[in-house]
Design an enzyme around this catalytic site. Structure first.
Site, PDB file in Angstrom:
ATOM      1  N   GLU A 148       0.820  -1.224   0.000  1.00 54.07           N
ATOM      2  CA  GLU A 148       0.000   0.000   0.000  1.00 54.07           C
ATOM      3  C   GLU A 148       0.850   1.269   0.000  1.00 54.07           C
ATOM      4  OE1 GLU A 148      -2.665  -0.502   3.302  1.00 54.07           O
ATOM      5  OE2 GLU A 148      -4.055  -1.720   2.133  1.00 54.07           O
ATOM      6  N   LYS A 168       5.805  -1.840   1.827  1.00 52.01           N
ATOM      7  CA  LYS A 168       5.157  -2.029   3.125  1.00 52.01           C
ATOM      8  C   LYS A 168       5.067  -3.518   3.486  1.00 52.01           C
ATOM      9  CE  LYS A 168       0.776  -0.954   5.445  1.00 52.01           C
ATOM     10  NZ  LYS A 168      -0.618  -0.591   5.232  1.00 52.01           N
ATOM     11  N   GLN A 169       4.753  -4.343   2.499  1.00 50.66           N
ATOM     12  CA  GLN A 169       4.504  -5.759   2.791  1.00 50.66           C
ATOM     13  C   GLN A 169       4.715  -6.586   1.533  1.00 50.66           C
ATOM     14  OE1 GLN A 169       0.350  -4.195   3.151  1.00 50.66           O
ATOM     15  NE2 GLN A 169      -0.120  -6.366   3.112  1.00 50.66           N
TER      16      GLN A 169
HETATM   17  C1  BGC Z   1      -2.487  -3.882   5.033  1.00 54.80           C
HETATM   18  C2  BGC Z   1      -3.576  -4.601   4.259  1.00 54.80           C
HETATM   19  C3  BGC Z   1      -4.494  -5.287   5.243  1.00 54.80           C
HETATM   20  C4  BGC Z   1      -5.016  -4.291   6.278  1.00 54.80           C
HETATM   21  C5  BGC Z   1      -5.805  -4.965   7.360  1.00 54.80           C
HETATM   22  C6  BGC Z   1      -3.120  -2.922   6.022  1.00 54.80           C
HETATM   23  O1  BGC Z   1      -2.136  -2.293   6.782  1.00 54.80           O
HETATM   24  O2  BGC Z   1      -1.661  -3.163   4.162  1.00 54.80           O
HETATM   25  O3  BGC Z   1      -3.016  -5.566   3.400  1.00 54.80           O
HETATM   26  O4  BGC Z   1      -5.558  -5.865   4.564  1.00 54.80           O
HETATM   27  O5  BGC Z   1      -3.935  -3.649   6.897  1.00 54.80           O
HETATM   28  O6  BGC Z   1      -5.025  -5.860   8.078  1.00 54.80           O
END
Ligand code: BGC
Length: 770
Positions: free
Chosen positions: A487, A595-596
């Site tokens: 994100e 971020k992930q």
């Molecule tokens: C993450 C998403 C996730 C959401 C809820 C966000 O910080 O980037 O991938 O779905 O948190 O856990």
């Protein structure tokens, strides 16, 4: 990182001093839940310092009016949230008429423990209120056996005086969400009642302009004391009901009350019967008595642990971490109710509104597949099938065909307002279908596809076919304007993960239609897929653009990723992390920081399609730019790190996922626990260290052992076989505890597992040190 509680115990979370500065963090960590309801670790008695009182009931939600700067067509109308609901743990305590306020009293000794084996929260402390010293012992649990029941036992011993103790157990539904958009209350009072040793409050969620369901809840309490009260009065007013019980006490004597609370809601009962139903529960349970009710609850927890526990030898921190994760995950959801799902914060806070995200399918489902009866996972799939019509409406609102599942939802409608999340993170649609693949492939229950799954598979394929466009210049299909799992990069073109998943969904749809045609000509085409549509799906999937860089020999996260200024996380000056608390959003979006898991998320999902070398090249390229600021991130990286024999990194990332909240890695646990990523520790051990893979209907293990562990073991439920996997420094033992044999591959060798197999652990000489 900040570890609040450093008295580490394998089965308990222990707090041995009262926490004033980080009370919210302590409250999050000490949360309790039973799948039906849950609460933060607030105190029963008065506490006038900073605290976030939070108590939530599964499936009860409210559509808060949205707040956006400039309204655009198609924006979701509301922001759904689980309302903070009735405070039913409250018990005010007075010592000779003076209130016990833990923020003001002299607290001489304080001990709190969350017993994860038994699901019980206890506290013991000595407090001095104007020279009168008491010792208090408080026990609380939310019954796993009787879902609508919570029980508290509050004992007070007079240490240096004769006098009186007054207990005022109360129920208060005048509760507001801290995250209410317009500081509005979401509850209206319906009725309250009180009588000697009883009291109830009934409240309803406010009518709303969006015509979503209105819920009514009833909290009903019944009080027992260990001796006859000197005085027993009661009072009720709007939203509030209390009993007041005065007990004489002599020095060294202990007086106590038991507070039983039954919470009933219109999710399960007719509004007219809520009070009656809750009374029935209270009568049954109080007749049984405290010890029996507690034992039933503890036995239910113990049974869960029998199948789900993971034992780690030689590393107490890691052991506590995995148990805490499983404890909190099961406290949020154990699959008993297909209408419920798993909110990112569960019952422990308000952030993310308690709604359903892709987290469930991507991160939680594999754990439930492994440790719980298959119906639990099936319920998670059925939840989405039940919301298919709304997903079709959702796609239509955007001018697209097929079904687009929301990024954030309660009833199938999109209910979050951040554009880059709700409109752009369309990758979540792929995870809904991937979950069907994962479930059927793991359990062998292909009937599910015939009964329900195919409807979702087809409509999602239709969505992708309408969301791609043909780039005529290259004669390839592309997907523009998306946000991938990372994100920290919005509105990108050709996010590899999204494109790959879309391509896979289309192929999967075609294969399933063909299989159904072969299996059962009659029922196949309830979704009216014709030959032309199938051909189109095949054409798109075969010509999907997948960004790749020849020179680096890596997958490219999205079209522009390699044009960014590439700086490694380790080269960031101190004080920049976490970026989301130190940098402007603009700076984050322009940066290369991830971020992930994004590319790596795809390599994890489709682990059988990529070689170890490909995984290594991509891991080594992307990990140095990853900040893991989503709690979902470290587990996926840890699993891939194991596969590529980077055990040092795998262990580091395991710790980060397993102790994310206990050690407050992301500096945000005071908002609540990261429930959906609690699954990450299990994934890291079972799919990471033990190398379990279940692709293509086969079961494989390739166990490795972090250097500072003496061993680990866990059970796994695979296609009605219960297996126990034990790994130590010498060997790997897999026992089959069911009475039919099963084929298992270990380090690439096929075995027919009848009873047990013991083989030497394969130690890769190149392993890094953990
Ligand atoms: C993450 C998403 C996730 C959401 C809820 C966000 O910080 O980037 O991938 O779905 O948190 O856990």
């Amino acid at each position: 990182m900040r570890r609040l509680f450093d008295n580490i115990n394998e089965w308990k979370i222990i707090q041995d001093k009262i926490e004033f500065d980080e009370n919210r963090l302590a409250e999050s960590i000490m949360s309790l839940g039973n799948g039906y309801m849950g609460m933060r670790g607030n105190y029963e008695e008065t506490y006038t310092n900073d605290s976030h009182r939070g108590s939530y009931i599964g499936g009860i939600w409210y559509p808060d009016k949205t707040r956006v700067g400039w309204w655009k067509n198609g924006y979701p109308n509301y922001f759904g949230k689980v309302p903070n609901s009735v405070n039913y743990i409250g018990i005010d305590v007075y010592i000779n008429g003076e209130i016990l306020d833990l923020a003001k009293a002299k607290v001489i000794d304080f001990y709190r423990e969350l017993d994860m084996k038994n699901g019980v929260l206890t506290r013991k402390f000595v407090a001095d209120v104007n020279g009168k010293k008491i010792e208090a012992s408080v026990t609380r649990f939310l019954s796993v056996k009787t879902k609508e029941l919570g029980v508290i036992k509050y004992e007070v011993k007079a240490l240096n005086f004769d006098g009186e103790i007054t207990f005022t157990p109360y129920l208060d539904s005048d509760v507001k969400n801290e995250d209410s958009n317009y500081e509005e209350a979401f509850w209206v009072n319906v009725s309250t009642e009180s009588s000697e040793k009883y009291g109830n409050v009934v409240a309803r969620t406010k009518d709303n302009p969006f015509n979503t369901e209105v819920f009514t809840i009833c909290a009903n309490m019944s009080i027992k004391t260990n001796k006859e009260p000197k005085e027993n009065t009661y009072m009720n007013k709007e939203y509030y009901s209390e009993n007041k019980i005065v007990l004489d006490i002599k020095k060294d004597e202990t007086v106590s009350i038991e507070k039983y609370v039954a919470i009933t809601t219109t999710r399960d009962h007719n509004e007219a019967h809520l009070i009656e139903k809750s009374e029935e529960i209270l009568n049954d349970q109080t007749i049984k008595g405290y010890e029996t009710v507690l034992n039933e609850h503890m036995n239910a927890w113990n049974k869960r642990w029998e199948s789900a526990d993971i034992k780690i030898e030689g590393d107490t921190l890691a052991q506590q971490g995995i148990r805490y994760n499983l404890f909190q995950l099961f406290s949020t959801y154990y699959g008993e109710d297909a209408r419920l799902n798993i909110g990112p914060k569960g019952f422990t806070g308000e952030k993310y509104g308690g709604a359903t995200y892709w987290d469930t399918e991507a991160y939680c489902l594999p754990v439930y597949l492994g440790v719980a009866p298959k119906e639990v996972s099936r319920n998670l799939l059925v939840y989405r099938h039940n919301q298919l019509d709304k997903a079709i409406e959702n796609a239509k609102k955007l001018g697209l065909n097929g079904a687009l599942y929301p990024m954030v939802t309660f009833n199938g409608e999109e209910c979050h307002n951040e554009w880059e999340i709700t409109f752009e993170e369309i990758h979540r649609n792929g995870s809904i279908v991937y979950a069907i693949y994962n479930y059927t492939n793991y359990t062998g229950d292909f009937e599910y596809i015939k009964e329900k799954g195919i409807d979702v598979i087809v409509e999602v394929a239709r969505f992708w076919a309408s969301r791609v466009h043909l780039n005529k210049r290259r004669n390839l299909y592309m997907i523009h304007g998306v946000t991938g799992p990372n994100e920290y990069d919005n509105n990108v073109n050709n996010n590899w993960y999204t494109n790959y998943l879309a391509k896979w969904c289309l192929e999967y749809a075609v294969n399933n239609i063909k299989w159904l045609e072969k299996e059962n000509i009659q029922s196949v085409n309830r979704n009216n897929v014709d030959k032309k549509e199938l051909e189109n799906w095949l054409k798109i999937s075969s010509k999907m653009y997948l960004p790749y860089d020849e020179e680096l020999d890596i997958i490219v996260q999205h079209d522009d990723f390699l044009d960014k200024e590439l700086i490694k996380v380790k080269d960031l000056p101190k004080g920049n992390l976490p970026l989301n608390q130190n940098w402007s959003w603009d700076k984050i979006l322009r940066s290369c920081f991830i971020k992930q898991a994004d590319v790596l998320q795809g390599m994890y999902y489709f682990g059988n399609k990529f070689s170890k070398e490909e995984k290594k090249r991509n891991f080594d390229f992307y990990e140095p730019y990853t900040v893991h600021e989503s709690s979902l991130s470290p587990s996926i990286y840890s699993i891939i790190a194991c596969e590529i024999d980077n055990l040092e990194k795998a262990y580091e990332l395991y710790s980060r996922t397993a102790r994310l909240d206990l050690d407050n890695y992301n500096n945000d646990t005071e908002d609540g626990l990261h429930i959906t990523s609690m699954s990450g520790a299990w994934l890291s051990i079972v799919q990471g260290f033990a190398g379990m893979q279940t692709f293509e209907q086969s079961l494989k293990f390739a166990p490795k052992l972090p250097q500072n562990w003496d061993g680990y073991s866990f059970n796994i439920n695979y296609r009605d076989n219960l297996l126990k996997v034990e790994v130590n420094k010498e060997d790997v033992k897999i026992s089959n505890m069911s009475n039919k044999s099963i084929n298992v591959s270990i380090y690439g060798e096929e075995y027919k597992l009848e009873d047990k197999i013991v083989i030497p652990i394969e130690v890769n000489k190149n392993l890094c040190n953990a």
